[in-house]
Design an enzyme around this catalytic site. Sequence first.
Site, PDB file in Angstrom:
ATOM      1  N   ALA A 155    -108.857  34.598  -2.113  1.00 26.32           N
ATOM      2  CA  ALA A 155    -108.548  33.630  -2.985  1.00 26.32           C
ATOM      3  C   ALA A 155    -107.250  33.841  -3.893  1.00 26.32           C
ATOM      4  O   ALA A 155    -106.777  34.953  -3.949  1.00 26.32           O
ATOM      5  CB  ALA A 155    -109.478  33.283  -3.893  1.00 26.32           C
ATOM      6  N   TYR A 208    -108.296  27.419 -11.534  1.00 24.94           N
ATOM      7  CA  TYR A 208    -108.995  28.568 -10.877  1.00 24.94           C
ATOM      8  C   TYR A 208    -110.275  28.748 -11.097  1.00 24.94           C
ATOM      9  O   TYR A 208    -111.057  28.562  -9.946  1.00 24.94           O
ATOM     10  CB  TYR A 208    -108.373  29.823 -11.398  1.00 24.94           C
ATOM     11  CG  TYR A 208    -109.088  31.202 -10.802  1.00 24.94           C
ATOM     12  CD1 TYR A 208    -108.848  31.508  -9.608  1.00 24.94           C
ATOM     13  CD2 TYR A 208    -109.721  31.949 -12.050  1.00 24.94           C
ATOM     14  CE1 TYR A 208    -109.454  32.679  -9.199  1.00 24.94           C
ATOM     15  CE2 TYR A 208    -110.289  33.056 -11.229  1.00 24.94           C
ATOM     16  CZ  TYR A 208    -110.465  33.240 -10.080  1.00 24.94           C
ATOM     17  OH  TYR A 208    -110.959  34.425  -9.610  1.00 24.94           O
ATOM     18  N   HIS A 238    -102.120  41.596 -15.034  1.00 28.23           N
ATOM     19  CA  HIS A 238    -103.412  42.251 -15.552  1.00 28.23           C
ATOM     20  C   HIS A 238    -103.097  43.424 -16.457  1.00 28.23           C
ATOM     21  O   HIS A 238    -102.147  43.935 -16.526  1.00 28.23           O
ATOM     22  CB  HIS A 238    -104.364  42.819 -14.438  1.00 28.23           C
ATOM     23  CG  HIS A 238    -104.957  41.622 -13.585  1.00 28.23           C
ATOM     24  ND1 HIS A 238    -104.385  41.463 -12.405  1.00 28.23           N
ATOM     25  CD2 HIS A 238    -105.769  40.473 -13.851  1.00 28.23           C
ATOM     26  CE1 HIS A 238    -104.789  40.243 -11.966  1.00 28.23           C
ATOM     27  NE2 HIS A 238    -105.656  39.855 -12.660  1.00 28.23           N
ATOM     28  N   ARG A 270    -102.644  33.846 -25.506  1.00 29.24           N
ATOM     29  CA  ARG A 270    -102.530  33.156 -24.090  1.00 29.24           C
ATOM     30  C   ARG A 270    -103.385  31.959 -24.063  1.00 29.24           C
ATOM     31  O   ARG A 270    -104.537  32.141 -24.361  1.00 29.24           O
ATOM     32  CB  ARG A 270    -102.725  34.238 -23.006  1.00 29.24           C
ATOM     33  CG  ARG A 270    -102.232  33.758 -21.726  1.00 29.24           C
ATOM     34  CD  ARG A 270    -102.467  35.178 -20.685  1.00 29.24           C
ATOM     35  NE  ARG A 270    -103.672  35.420 -20.511  1.00 29.24           N
ATOM     36  CZ  ARG A 270    -104.043  36.252 -19.553  1.00 29.24           C
ATOM     37  NH1 ARG A 270    -103.087  37.103 -19.023  1.00 29.24           N
ATOM     38  NH2 ARG A 270    -105.487  36.734 -19.387  1.00 29.24           N
ATOM     39  N   GLY A 279    -106.291  29.386 -23.044  1.00 32.43           N
ATOM     40  CA  GLY A 279    -107.454  29.390 -22.238  1.00 32.43           C
ATOM     41  C   GLY A 279    -108.228  30.865 -22.220  1.00 32.43           C
ATOM     42  O   GLY A 279    -109.272  30.887 -21.734  1.00 32.43           O
TER      43      GLY A 279
HETATM   44  N1  UDP Z   1    -103.693  40.666 -21.905  1.00 30.93           N
HETATM   45  C1  UDP Z   1    -102.576  41.144 -23.024  1.00 30.93           C
HETATM   46  N2  UDP Z   1    -101.332  41.390 -22.520  1.00 30.93           N
HETATM   47  C2  UDP Z   1    -100.846  41.429 -21.011  1.00 30.93           C
HETATM   48  C3  UDP Z   1    -101.780  40.991 -20.061  1.00 30.93           C
HETATM   49  C4  UDP Z   1    -103.236  40.806 -20.726  1.00 30.93           C
HETATM   50  O1  UDP Z   1    -102.783  41.134 -24.227  1.00 30.93           O
HETATM   51  O2  UDP Z   1     -99.845  41.572 -20.709  1.00 30.93           O
HETATM   52  C5  UDP Z   1    -104.951  40.537 -22.529  1.00 30.93           C
HETATM   53  C6  UDP Z   1    -105.502  39.060 -22.182  1.00 30.93           C
HETATM   54  O3  UDP Z   1    -104.960  38.186 -23.078  1.00 30.93           O
HETATM   55  C7  UDP Z   1    -106.876  39.265 -21.874  1.00 30.93           C
HETATM   56  C8  UDP Z   1    -106.949  40.581 -21.498  1.00 30.93           C
HETATM   57  O4  UDP Z   1    -105.740  41.120 -21.848  1.00 30.93           O
HETATM   58  O5  UDP Z   1    -107.467  38.957 -23.309  1.00 30.93           O
HETATM   59  C9  UDP Z   1    -107.440  40.563 -20.015  1.00 30.93           C
HETATM   60  O6  UDP Z   1    -106.321  40.085 -19.225  1.00 30.93           O
HETATM   61  P1  UDP Z   1    -106.130  40.234 -17.861  1.00 30.93           P
HETATM   62  O7  UDP Z   1    -105.160  39.146 -17.444  1.00 30.93           O
HETATM   63  O8  UDP Z   1    -105.818  41.517 -17.280  1.00 30.93           O
HETATM   64  O9  UDP Z   1    -107.458  39.605 -17.213  1.00 30.93           O
HETATM   65  P2  UDP Z   1    -108.378  38.116 -17.458  1.00 30.93           P
HETATM   66  O10 UDP Z   1    -109.243  38.337 -18.756  1.00 30.93           O
HETATM   67  O11 UDP Z   1    -107.423  37.061 -17.596  1.00 30.93           O
HETATM   68  O12 UDP Z   1    -108.970  38.013 -16.198  1.00 30.93           O
END
Ligand code: UDP
Length: 326
Positions: free
Chosen positions: A73, A139, A187, A279, A281
């Site tokens: 996916a 998603y 991530h 960010r 959502g």
């Molecule tokens: N995050 C962050 N800075 C980044 C990437 C992610 O602060 O450059 C935070 C994001 O807001 C979330 C957590 O890290 O609270 C994990 O985000 P990720 O994108 O790794 O996974 P998700 O939770 O979206 O599946």
Amino acid sequence: MILVCGGAGYIGSHMCRLLRQKGIPHVALDNLERGHEEALPGTPLLRADLRDPAALESIFAEHAFTTVMHFAAYIEVGESTKNPAGFWENNVHAVWNLLEAMRRHGLNQFVFSSTAAVYGEPERVPIPEDHPKNPTSPYGNTKLTVERMLGDYSDTYGLRSVCLRYFNACGSDPDGILGEAHDPETHLIPRVLLAAAGRGEVKVFGEDYNTPDGTCIRDYVHVCDLADAHLLAIRHLEGGGATDQYNLGSGTGFSVRQVIDAAKEVTGIDFPIGTAPRRAGDPARLIADSTKARTELGWNPLYTDVRTCVQHAWDWMLSHPNGYKS
Ligand code: UDP
């Protein structure tokens, strides 16, 4: 013979590694749009696209599969808000093509990569499987739709499935052969480690959440522990087990700041950290209640400390500075 769709991707390639280790016959199917052929040493690769029913038909006519796994996916929440059509086509329509090929060939065992995103903003944590499901992104909508489609196929056609709802997949195989290689990388853990390596700045998305240090809390689950759970799901289906859904998380939450601190400890590098607004959502806290996977599937995750996950991801980054292109 197990068919691993999306086998050249991050989690799919770790699944194929486990199947190789266990000597379980399998083949990977991947279009290599985002996957990496190099992530499949020793696993046969069928290069095909699930959006192409004719290609699927010829693959199913040539192989005698027993169980089909789906890892193929699109996964980025932000991308899904810009391209919902592409997500519905790849994450839903292509799965329907796959299920129809299975039905035509009399196959009835399916393991599906689902996500914590099916829950949306949680009403309570830790989150059990029966928590209300209100996805907040295309998603999450696509993943929940497939879960519902699988429920219908199970009720009516006897096509049994296990949906595994991952929380935050991370880490890499401890041998250092496989790792996370997304482009662009969004991530947290790989982005923090890239910053530690002096390759870009990482920003904390929001420091005003209602959490002890103001940053978001997530449940990080090691990719090898995820692969183990999938093998248990295969066993469940092979043993005649019913269609079901399981959360997969370590059960412990770590904040963005704690992940950054772990990365500083693991790397021994004190790198600068930026800040940015929340960010869209992002819930404040996502923590899994994985009791059901532990008790019913016998899942016992090995790497429940985020520092180990960060260590494995760092080892991979040091040995593969350009991902699979290294
Ligand atoms: N995050 C962050 N800075 C980044 C990437 C992610 O602060 O450059 C935070 C994001 O807001 C979330 C957590 O890290 O609270 C994990 O985000 P990720 O994108 O790794 O996974 P998700 O939770 O979206 O599946």
